[in-house]
Design a protein around this motif. Structure first.
Motif, PDB file in Angstrom:
ATOM      1  N   ILE A  31       0.994  -1.290  -0.037  1.00 26.28           N
ATOM      2  CA  ILE A  31       0.005   0.122  -0.100  1.00 26.28           C
ATOM      3  C   ILE A  31       0.750   1.489   0.217  1.00 26.28           C
ATOM      4  O   ILE A  31       0.679   2.340  -0.757  1.00 26.28           O
ATOM      5  N   ILE A  32       2.050   1.014   0.819  1.00 26.93           N
ATOM      6  CA  ILE A  32       2.702   2.282   0.916  1.00 26.93           C
ATOM      7  C   ILE A  32       3.394   2.613  -0.596  1.00 26.93           C
ATOM      8  O   ILE A  32       3.546   3.647  -0.747  1.00 26.93           O
ATOM      9  N   TYR A  33       3.992   1.478  -1.104  1.00 21.81           N
ATOM     10  CA  TYR A  33       4.581   1.746  -2.495  1.00 21.81           C
ATOM     11  C   TYR A  33       3.767   2.369  -3.438  1.00 21.81           C
ATOM     12  O   TYR A  33       3.994   3.186  -4.452  1.00 21.81           O
ATOM     13  N   ALA A  34       2.355   1.852  -3.359  1.00 23.75           N
ATOM     14  CA  ALA A  34       1.481   2.217  -4.314  1.00 23.75           C
ATOM     15  C   ALA A  34       0.923   3.679  -4.328  1.00 23.75           C
ATOM     16  O   ALA A  34       0.862   4.296  -5.248  1.00 23.75           O
ATOM     17  N   LEU A  35       0.973   3.889  -2.871  1.00 27.29           N
ATOM     18  CA  LEU A  35       0.410   5.509  -2.490  1.00 27.29           C
ATOM     19  C   LEU A  35       1.772   6.489  -3.118  1.00 27.29           C
ATOM     20  O   LEU A  35       1.792   7.358  -3.522  1.00 27.29           O
ATOM     21  N   THR A  36       3.173   5.777  -2.703  1.00 25.00           N
ATOM     22  CA  THR A  36       4.191   6.475  -3.213  1.00 25.00           C
ATOM     23  C   THR A  36       4.123   6.793  -4.793  1.00 25.00           C
ATOM     24  O   THR A  36       4.139   8.032  -5.150  1.00 25.00           O
ATOM     25  N   LEU A  37       3.943   5.663  -5.453  1.00 23.38           N
ATOM     26  CA  LEU A  37       3.829   5.854  -7.047  1.00 23.38           C
ATOM     27  C   LEU A  37       2.789   6.654  -7.405  1.00 23.38           C
ATOM     28  O   LEU A  37       2.941   7.490  -8.088  1.00 23.38           O
ATOM     29  N   LEU A  38       1.403   6.512  -6.748  1.00 23.57           N
ATOM     30  CA  LEU A  38       0.275   7.411  -7.282  1.00 23.57           C
ATOM     31  C   LEU A  38       0.596   8.676  -6.754  1.00 23.57           C
ATOM     32  O   LEU A  38       0.242   9.814  -7.506  1.00 23.57           O
ATOM     33  N   GLY A  39       0.916   8.936  -5.608  1.00 25.76           N
ATOM     34  CA  GLY A  39       1.103  10.431  -5.104  1.00 25.76           C
ATOM     35  C   GLY A  39       2.072  11.246  -5.784  1.00 25.76           C
ATOM     36  O   GLY A  39       1.986  12.425  -6.528  1.00 25.76           O
ATOM     37  N   ASN A  40       3.236  10.544  -6.131  1.00 27.07           N
ATOM     38  CA  ASN A  40       4.249  11.386  -6.857  1.00 27.07           C
ATOM     39  C   ASN A  40       3.928  11.340  -8.379  1.00 27.07           C
ATOM     40  O   ASN A  40       4.309  12.608  -9.118  1.00 27.07           O
ATOM     41  N   LEU A  41       3.224  10.462  -9.082  1.00 30.34           N
ATOM     42  CA  LEU A  41       2.657  10.541 -10.659  1.00 30.34           C
ATOM     43  C   LEU A  41       1.701  11.635 -10.603  1.00 30.34           C
ATOM     44  O   LEU A  41       1.845  12.458 -11.620  1.00 30.34           O
ATOM     45  N   VAL A  42       0.895  11.945  -9.581  1.00 31.18           N
ATOM     46  CA  VAL A  42      -0.178  12.775  -9.486  1.00 31.18           C
ATOM     47  C   VAL A  42       0.387  14.350  -9.452  1.00 31.18           C
ATOM     48  O   VAL A  42      -0.103  15.070 -10.155  1.00 31.18           O
ATOM     49  N   ILE A  43       1.375  14.374  -8.514  1.00 32.27           N
ATOM     50  CA  ILE A  43       2.195  15.615  -8.572  1.00 32.27           C
ATOM     51  C   ILE A  43       2.805  16.031 -10.063  1.00 32.27           C
ATOM     52  O   ILE A  43       2.635  17.039 -10.521  1.00 32.27           O
ATOM     53  N   MET A  44       3.324  15.052 -10.459  1.00 38.74           N
ATOM     54  CA  MET A  44       4.123  15.247 -11.831  1.00 38.74           C
ATOM     55  C   MET A  44       2.958  15.613 -13.042  1.00 38.74           C
ATOM     56  O   MET A  44       3.227  16.675 -13.642  1.00 38.74           O
ATOM     57  N   LEU A  45       1.827  14.863 -12.877  1.00 39.08           N
ATOM     58  CA  LEU A  45       0.640  15.247 -14.125  1.00 39.08           C
ATOM     59  C   LEU A  45       0.078  16.438 -13.811  1.00 39.08           C
ATOM     60  O   LEU A  45      -0.011  17.326 -14.744  1.00 39.08           O
ATOM     61  N   VAL A  46      -0.101  16.970 -12.554  1.00 39.18           N
ATOM     62  CA  VAL A  46      -0.601  18.270 -12.032  1.00 39.18           C
ATOM     63  C   VAL A  46       0.192  19.269 -12.667  1.00 39.18           C
ATOM     64  O   VAL A  46      -0.270  20.143 -13.140  1.00 39.18           O
ATOM     65  N   ILE A  47       1.354  19.178 -12.132  1.00 45.52           N
ATOM     66  CA  ILE A  47       2.395  20.283 -12.681  1.00 45.52           C
ATOM     67  C   ILE A  47       2.427  20.344 -14.138  1.00 45.52           C
ATOM     68  O   ILE A  47       2.923  21.556 -14.777  1.00 45.52           O
ATOM     69  N   ARG A  48       2.358  19.328 -14.775  1.00 45.42           N
ATOM     70  CA  ARG A  48       2.692  19.222 -16.187  1.00 45.42           C
ATOM     71  C   ARG A  48       1.575  19.858 -16.759  1.00 45.42           C
ATOM     72  O   ARG A  48       1.735  20.432 -18.026  1.00 45.42           O
ATOM     73  N   SER A  49       0.296  19.394 -16.612  1.00 46.61           N
ATOM     74  CA  SER A  49      -1.068  19.898 -17.257  1.00 46.61           C
ATOM     75  C   SER A  49      -1.434  21.286 -16.776  1.00 46.61           C
ATOM     76  O   SER A  49      -2.055  21.758 -17.821  1.00 46.61           O
ATOM     77  N   LYS A  50      -0.798  21.968 -15.712  1.00 45.72           N
ATOM     78  CA  LYS A  50      -1.485  23.151 -15.361  1.00 45.72           C
ATOM     79  C   LYS A  50      -0.538  24.302 -15.599  1.00 45.72           C
ATOM     80  O   LYS A  50       0.650  24.210 -15.328  1.00 45.72           O
ATOM     81  N   LEU A  64      11.407  16.442  -7.971  1.00 47.56           N
ATOM     82  CA  LEU A  64      11.670  15.806  -6.726  1.00 47.56           C
ATOM     83  C   LEU A  64      10.620  14.635  -6.652  1.00 47.56           C
ATOM     84  O   LEU A  64      11.054  13.514  -6.138  1.00 47.56           O
ATOM     85  N   ALA A  65       9.676  14.508  -7.314  1.00 38.93           N
ATOM     86  CA  ALA A  65       8.608  13.691  -7.334  1.00 38.93           C
ATOM     87  C   ALA A  65       9.175  12.357  -8.236  1.00 38.93           C
ATOM     88  O   ALA A  65       8.925  11.107  -7.990  1.00 38.93           O
ATOM     89  N   PHE A  66       9.711  12.811  -9.363  1.00 36.49           N
ATOM     90  CA  PHE A  66      10.436  11.734 -10.174  1.00 36.49           C
ATOM     91  C   PHE A  66      11.564  10.987  -9.401  1.00 36.49           C
ATOM     92  O   PHE A  66      11.661   9.701  -9.265  1.00 36.49           O
TER      93      PHE A  66
END
Length: 307
Positions: A31-50, A64-66
């Motif tokens: 669960i921790i690994y899944a949250l780590t991947l999901l959370g950092n991918l969301v940060i990268m996606l949000v920054i790239r799209s907005k 840093l998320a990558f």
């Protein structure tokens, strides 16, 4: 050493030998690994799209998320595999490779944190020249420099390990390969390795920490000069999340690598290692999301669109 059998693989004891507890730990860390991947991918996606987040501060946050994704992937997949298999071994080469990539990503992380501190210093202490100083080319150079420093840090620590020979014991009381635990098993002279490790900690770790510390000394002194309480609150809120991440990462990392190796500290070493190798990459996107208004609002909008 002539009559002793050389060891080419190690046994990772992990956090527990209890099969039922191992299943529980597997679920927790999955669960921790899944949250780590999901959370950092969301940060990268949000920054790239907005478009509104295409600023130096969020440019560093995206990188840093990558780095956190790469950093957590160095140890967690192997740890999860060992929790569900009977053969909890890692080859000598695999162990050295894990240490190399750990120092590579950790080195990149600390220098990106230093770059983020410098960015906040320029934004708060010299806002009129912010656009000139923090140009896109400068930001890219800082990130590239962080990865280069991480590579040099990894090379400096991993190369001396290839000359070591292991013939006493092949059991590591840990869930991953770490230099302090590995050196205890060597039957070669490890003085050079300890000297190199300490030198790299002071050369790379202390340098990045001093750069970060100096930036925050100027930042805090500038914030204290702001007359209005609301102004001080807004100024400090822009760097509070970064300060939390820095304190957690450096505090636990230095505690693990600068304290003496003793048999009575195995459990404590494992708990501390969990903080900077597993918890930190998961907590970073959460801390920045909660403390950065723009990121929080962008994530809410993204979740609404998905729903």
């Amino acid at each position: 050493m002539g009559n002793q059998t050389l060891i080419n693989e190690f046994i990772l004891l992990g956090l527990s030998n209890d099969p039922r507890l191992q299943i529980f730990l597997f679920v927790v860390f999955l669960i921790i690994y899944a949250l780590t991947l999901l959370g950092n991918l969301v940060i990268m996606l949000v920054i790239r799209s907005k478009a509104g987040l295409h600023t130096p501060m969020f440019f560093f946050l995206g990188h840093l998320a990558f780095v956190d994704i790469c950093y957590s992937s160095v140890t967690l997949p192997k740890m999860l595999g060992n929790l569900v298999t009977m053969q909890k071994t890692i080859s000598r080469e695999g162990c050295i490779a894990q240490i190399f990539f750990f120092f590579q990503t950790a080195g990149a992380e600390v220098f990106i944190l230093a770059a983020m501190a410098y960015d906040r210093y320029v934004a708060i202490c010299d806002p009129l020249h912010y656009i000139i100083v923090m140009k896109t080319e400068i930001c890219k150079q800082l990130v590239g420099g962080a990865w280069i420093m991480g590579f040099l840090n990894a090379l400096m620590n991993a190369l001396p390990l290839s000359n070591l020979q292991f013939c006493r014991n092949n059991t590591l009381s840990h869930y991953s390969c770490e230099i302090p635990s590995l050196l205890l098993l060597s039957c070669s002279d490890t003085l050079t390795n300890y000297v190199v490790l300490l030198a790299s900690i002071f050369l790379f770790g202390l340098t990045s920490f001093i750069l970060t510390l100096i930036s925050y000394i100027y930042i805090i002194s500038t914030i204290m000069k702001i007359r209005s309480a609301e102004g001080r609150r807004k100024a400090f809120s822009t760097c509070s999340s970064h300060l939390i991440v820095v304190v957690l990462f450096y505090g636990t990392g230095y505690f693990r690598y600068l304290r003496p190796n003793t048999s009575s500290s195995i459990v404590l070493d494992q708990l501390v290692s969990i903080q900077y190798t597993i918890s930190a990459p998961m907590l970073n996107p959460i801390i920045y999301s909660l403390n950065t208004k723009e990121v929080k609002e962008s994530i809410k909008k993204l979740l609404k669109k998905i729903c």
